[in-house]
Write a protein that holds these residues in place. Structure first.
Motif, PDB file in Angstrom:
ATOM      1  N   GLY A  22       0.790  -1.243   0.000  1.00 15.75           N
ATOM      2  CA  GLY A  22       0.000   0.000   0.000  1.00 15.75           C
ATOM      3  C   GLY A  22       0.808   1.272   0.000  1.00 15.75           C
ATOM      4  N   VAL A  23       2.116   1.185  -0.253  1.00 17.97           N
ATOM      5  CA  VAL A  23       2.909   2.422  -0.345  1.00 17.97           C
ATOM      6  C   VAL A  23       2.656   3.007  -1.733  1.00 17.97           C
ATOM      7  CG1 VAL A  23       5.226   3.406  -0.377  1.00 17.97           C
ATOM      8  CG2 VAL A  23       4.632   1.634   1.301  1.00 17.97           C
ATOM      9  N   ARG A  24       2.007   4.152  -1.766  1.00 18.17           N
ATOM     10  CA  ARG A  24       1.553   4.690  -3.050  1.00 18.17           C
ATOM     11  C   ARG A  24       2.643   5.522  -3.739  1.00 18.17           C
ATOM     12  NH1 ARG A  24      -3.502   7.816  -4.687  1.00 18.17           N
ATOM     13  NH2 ARG A  24      -3.287   7.476  -6.917  1.00 18.17           N
ATOM     14  N   TYR A  25       3.389   6.288  -2.932  1.00 17.32           N
ATOM     15  CA  TYR A  25       4.384   7.204  -3.516  1.00 17.32           C
ATOM     16  C   TYR A  25       5.793   6.901  -3.015  1.00 17.32           C
ATOM     17  CZ  TYR A  25       0.435   9.861  -5.201  1.00 17.32           C
ATOM     18  OH  TYR A  25      -0.719  10.226  -5.841  1.00 17.32           O
ATOM     19  N   PHE A  26       6.726   7.137  -3.899  1.00 15.90           N
ATOM     20  CA  PHE A  26       8.143   6.964  -3.594  1.00 15.90           C
ATOM     21  C   PHE A  26       8.807   8.287  -3.938  1.00 15.90           C
ATOM     22  CE2 PHE A  26      12.471   5.623  -4.325  1.00 15.90           C
ATOM     23  CZ  PHE A  26      12.663   4.436  -3.641  1.00 15.90           C
ATOM     24  N   PHE A  27       9.009   9.121  -2.909  1.00 16.52           N
ATOM     25  CA  PHE A  27       9.611  10.439  -3.123  1.00 16.52           C
ATOM     26  C   PHE A  27      11.121  10.252  -3.166  1.00 16.52           C
ATOM     27  CE2 PHE A  27       5.636  10.846  -0.816  1.00 16.52           C
ATOM     28  CZ  PHE A  27       4.963  11.812  -1.552  1.00 16.52           C
ATOM     29  N   GLY A  28      11.732  10.658  -4.273  1.00 18.71           N
ATOM     30  CA  GLY A  28      13.144  10.328  -4.419  1.00 18.71           C
ATOM     31  C   GLY A  28      14.017  11.514  -4.751  1.00 18.71           C
ATOM     32  N   ASN A  29      15.198  11.509  -4.150  1.00 20.76           N
ATOM     33  CA  ASN A  29      16.232  12.477  -4.492  1.00 20.76           C
ATOM     34  C   ASN A  29      17.482  11.635  -4.732  1.00 20.76           C
ATOM     35  OD1 ASN A  29      18.461  14.481  -3.925  1.00 20.76           O
ATOM     36  ND2 ASN A  29      16.642  15.766  -3.962  1.00 20.76           N
ATOM     37  N   SER A  30      17.729  11.338  -5.991  1.00 16.11           N
ATOM     38  CA  SER A  30      18.595  10.204  -6.293  1.00 16.11           C
ATOM     39  C   SER A  30      20.070  10.564  -6.358  1.00 16.11           C
ATOM     40  CB  SER A  30      18.172   9.599  -7.624  1.00 16.11           C
ATOM     41  OG  SER A  30      18.478  10.498  -8.672  1.00 16.11           O
ATOM     42  N   VAL A  57      11.929  14.777  -6.339  1.00 17.45           N
ATOM     43  CA  VAL A  57      11.860  16.034  -5.585  1.00 17.45           C
ATOM     44  C   VAL A  57      13.299  16.544  -5.438  1.00 17.45           C
ATOM     45  CG1 VAL A  57      10.946  17.192  -3.553  1.00 17.45           C
ATOM     46  CG2 VAL A  57       9.936  15.022  -4.273  1.00 17.45           C
ATOM     47  N   PRO A  58      13.574  17.717  -6.003  1.00 20.80           N
ATOM     48  CA  PRO A  58      14.978  18.121  -6.102  1.00 20.80           C
ATOM     49  C   PRO A  58      15.613  18.673  -4.823  1.00 20.80           C
ATOM     50  CG  PRO A  58      13.603  19.239  -7.734  1.00 20.80           C
ATOM     51  CD  PRO A  58      12.691  18.609  -6.739  1.00 20.80           C
ATOM     52  N   HIS A  59      15.080  18.376  -3.683  1.00 24.43           N
ATOM     53  CA  HIS A  59      15.790  18.608  -2.417  1.00 24.43           C
ATOM     54  C   HIS A  59      15.145  17.726  -1.353  1.00 24.43           C
ATOM     55  CE1 HIS A  59      17.530  20.393   1.184  1.00 24.43           C
ATOM     56  NE2 HIS A  59      18.462  20.898   0.406  1.00 24.43           N
TER      57      HIS A  59
END
Ligand SMILES: Cc1ncc(C[n+]2csc(CCOP(=O)(O)OP(=O)(O)O)c2C)c(N)n1
Length: 568
Positions: A22-30, A57-59
């Protein structure tokens, strides 16, 4: 039921498990550590396989705040992944915020490759040596509930289920998992996992009935009970019970330093936002999910006042120093505690005449208090630069049942009326600035049909990494209204200096080193540069129409908007 796959990478298995849990989003700053994750997302996307939605997400500050904002409205934890120790360092303020306001979150970081050669994913860049620390988890350990470094692909199901279960068990909070590149890159020959998690969050607990009974007796016998509440609204199911309990006892409810909507502001027992005037006269205080139920330097209860603290962890054991008295501490799920309290207060033990006259008293006080607030706003309605009370009042005027306010410090709660759970959120008590902008984007993801209005000072706006936020709002279609209360200074630091040394050098020389943010920036142009609507508002009479225009933009054009409100 079990799902099986031949030969997939650990990174792919990880994404599949997150989606299935159920994890819908993966916010990433790679970074370079993400290679197996990026590859796994691309493969699953091309094949149309389940995965969380990857959002760049750039920060790290807004990335964590977005996950925070989404979870605060849905209760469902999301994943945020950052780059090794350096991304972890940037994210830490947001993790502290999440920890202190009990937001479950799966906080992930790459871990520099462990090996120098010989494995798929071994070190191949200069950074891979210097980005290793002796104990990566130590950077965040005080502010997460659990941390671990993934060692083998075969652990992945247990680790995902265990981390999510711990994060969501009360008191909830972020957990940290670091992911070495070789482990993510490794293949699992026969990946098999259970469709439903085998490990689930612990069920909420409640306090022993005899303690509840003692607290109920104290409240039933009280002549002047007062409730103080900060964040009960984190769990909206508890709110109705608080209303019932307050009505049963004719007990005023003060929202002190509140982070959530806790009690309807039009209810005659809503006694405002400052408990100080009531503390000395109260004989019983019920502090509900309140880390700071009053400010002892300003006012505190008398020695005979009995204090009941109701909170998930009523002693706030994760705070090193905290001395608020607690004759009865009801730890456990606050909804269950309040329900048990309400049921234990036998109507036969209540003095009905006293309850009725208390209600009359608080009704009168309510009317007077609201009138004072209204008069205060009117008194400054023509001030220029715009007075923050007036700016708050104008925002109060535009709220409807689809509005959600995210407030980082500046909105005066006396000027905007909230009556619905889940419509007002303030920053975490830890107040690591920079939360508001990202949290507003996360709120919009969670509630796409709502109008998200984010109120920040110019200081908080700049802490929020605005270019990254406006980029993310545009890239991920998140039309939010940002209202910047721009007083060209850090007023909090200035006020603190003035109250620390009212007759000191800073006050007398009219100089405030390290608090001044002049010359200001045309913040509206930053939003415009990201395709949004931006407007500078200098005259108080222009603010209502500017707010209406900006709302129209986010609603009909579906573009983000920013009002740079020049304030005093
Ligand atoms: C990461 C971080 N750094 C510094 C602070 C200290 N701090 C608290 S409030 C504040 C000023 C905020 O300025 P602004 O948003 O413009 O609001 P104002 O105080 O002017 O009303 C600062 C610097 C903080 N809370 N968090």
């Amino acid at each position: 039921m079990n799902t099986t796959h031949d030969q997939i990478s650990v990174a792919e298995a990880f994404l599949e498990l997150l989606a299935s849990r159920g994890v819908r989003y993966f916010f990433g700053n790679s970074g370079t550590d993400f290679a197996p994750i990026v590859e796994a997302f691309a493969k699953r996307q091309a094949r149309g396989q389940d995965r969380p939605v990857p959002l760049t997400v750039p920060h790290e500050i807004p990335a964590v705040a977005m996950a925070h904002g989404y979870t605060m409205l849905t209760g469902r934890p999301q994943a945020v992944m950052v780059h090794v120790i350096v991304g972890t360092a940037n994210a830490l303020g947001g993790i502290i915020n999440a920890a202190r306001t009990r937001i479950p979150m799966l906080f992930l970081a790459g871990r520099t490759p462990v090996t120098e050669k010989g494995h798929h994913g071994s070190r191949d860049l200069g950074i891979h040596w210097a980005q290793e620390s002796f104990d990566q988890g130590a950077m965040v350990r005080e502010f997460v509930k659990w941390d671990y470094e993934l060692r083998f692909g075969s652990q992945i199901e247990t680790i995902v289920d265990r981390s999510l279960a711990i994060s969501q068990s009360e008191p909830c909070g972020p957990v940290y998992l670091s992911l070495p590149r070789e482990v993510l890159a490794a293949k699992i020959d026969n990946f098999e996992y259970s469709d439903a998690p085998r490990v689930n969050a612990a069920s909420p607990t409640s306090s022993a009935l005899d303690s509840v009974g003692q607290a109920a007796d104290l409240l039933a016998a009280a002549q002047k009970p007062v409730a103080v509440v900060q964040s009960l609204g984190r769990n909206p199911e508890g709110l109705e019970i608080l209303v019932e309990l307050a009505e049963l006892l004719a007990m005023p409810v003060v929202e002190q330093w509140h982070t959530h909507f806790n009690f309807p502001q039009t209810h005659p027992l809503h006694a405002g936002f400052d408990p100080a005037p009531y503390l000395k006269e109260a004989d019983v205080i019920l502090a509900i999910e309140s880390d700071v139920p009053w400010f002892p330097t300003l006012s505190e209860p008398g020695p005979d006042t009995r204090i009941i603290q109701v909170a998930t962890d009523a002693l706030f054991t994760d705070y090193p120093y905290r001395g608020f008295g607690s004759d009865i501490s009801l730890s456990g799920n606050p909804r269950l505690s309040l329900l048990a309290l309400k049921e234990a207060i036998l109507p036969s033990k209540l003095n009905r005449t006293a309850v009725r006259s208390r209600l009359d008293h608080w009704r009168e006080r309510f009317k007077k208090q609201r009138k004072t607030w209204q008069t205060r706003a009117e008194g400054v309605s023509k001030d220029r630069p715009i007075n923050m009370t007036w700016a708050s009042h104008c925002i109060g005027d535009i709220l409807d049942d689809r509005s959600i306010v995210i407030n980082e410090y500046v909105l005066d709660p006396t000027q905007a009326c909230f009556n619905t759970p889940g419509t007002y959120f303030r920053h975490s008590p830890s107040a690591s600035l920079g939360w508001g902008l990202g949290a507003a984007l996360g709120a919009k993801l969670a509630k796409p049909d709502h109008k998200i209005i984010c109120c920040v000072g110019d200081g908080a706006y700049m802490f929020g990494v605005p270019v990254s936020v406006h980029w993310a709002a545009r890239a991920h279609d998140l039309p939010v209204l940002f209202v910047v209360f721009n007083n060209s200074r850090w007023n909090a630091s200035q006020q603190s200096t003035l109250s620390f040394a009212p007759d000191g050098w800073a006050a007398n020389t009219d100089s405030m080193p390290l608090c001044d943010l002049r010359p200001s920036v045309d913040f509206e142009k930053i939003c415009q540069a990201a395709g949004g609507y931006g407007e500078r508002v200098e005259r108080p009479e222009d603010l209502p129409a500017a707010l209406t225009r900006a709302l129209e933009v986010i609603e009909t054009e579906k573009r983000q908007a920013l009002l740079n409100v020049i304030c005093k």
